[in-house]
Design an enzyme around this catalytic site. Sequence first.
Site, PDB file in Angstrom:
ATOM      1  CD  GLU A 130     -16.187 -36.578 -63.518  1.00  0.00           C
ATOM      2  OE1 GLU A 130     -17.316 -37.047 -63.317  1.00  0.00           O
ATOM      3  OE2 GLU A 130     -15.996 -35.491 -64.123  1.00  0.00           O
TER       4      GLU A 130
ATOM      5  CB  CYS B  93     -16.141 -38.790 -66.726  1.00  0.00           C
ATOM      6  SG  CYS B  93     -15.843 -37.063 -67.185  1.00  0.00           S
TER       7      CYS B  93
ATOM      8  CG  HIS C 269     -16.479 -33.297 -68.102  1.00  0.00           C
ATOM      9  ND1 HIS C 269     -17.483 -34.219 -68.268  1.00  0.00           N
ATOM     10  CD2 HIS C 269     -16.746 -32.298 -68.982  1.00  0.00           C
ATOM     11  CE1 HIS C 269     -18.319 -33.808 -69.193  1.00  0.00           C
ATOM     12  NE2 HIS C 269     -17.884 -32.643 -69.652  1.00  0.00           N
TER      13      HIS C 269
ATOM     14  CB  CYS D 147     -20.775 -37.608 -68.443  1.00  0.00           C
ATOM     15  SG  CYS D 147     -19.082 -37.345 -69.047  1.00  0.00           S
TER      16      CYS D 147
END
Length: 166
Positions: free
Chosen positions: A61, A92, A59, A89
């Site tokens: 992040e 993260c 992701h 999420c």
Amino acid sequence: MSQPQFSEQDHLFMRRAMELAELAEQEGEVPVGAVLVREGEIIAEGWNQSIAHHDATAHAEMQVLRKAGQTIKNYRLLDTTLYVTLEPCPMCAGALLHSRVKRIVFGASDLKSGAAGTVLNLFEHQAAYHYAEVEQGLLEQECRLQLQAFFKRRRKEKKALKQAKE
């Protein structure tokens, strides 16, 4: 979670995150971009790359945290601010807490898996061993529209592909 007045610098960094989200979209990824800043300087940038890297953890992040750790030679990213176009999420959020990011600023809320207040809030959970300042809604409409346009186009492409097979 607070609803702050965002500075001109906050807007500048979120716009950069949106540019990075465009890179993700160009690569066929969900358009999410992130920028990590310390003392007014960008120390790492990232965008979703799960498909390209065959990695569920890639992701935006997570990409930023990996790069920043290598840049400053420390996993603890003290006194930093993360700008991300979509609410983190749970994965993260946990990594951001573990990395000691001081401030998280996100654009659009994630109604399915947002872990910064929308579905759950790991940043305020009693089990959190670190607390971060979370601010939502910076360029929210622009961030949301970027994501919605991507998914609308993706649905249209899938429908056309299905019809072509029939």
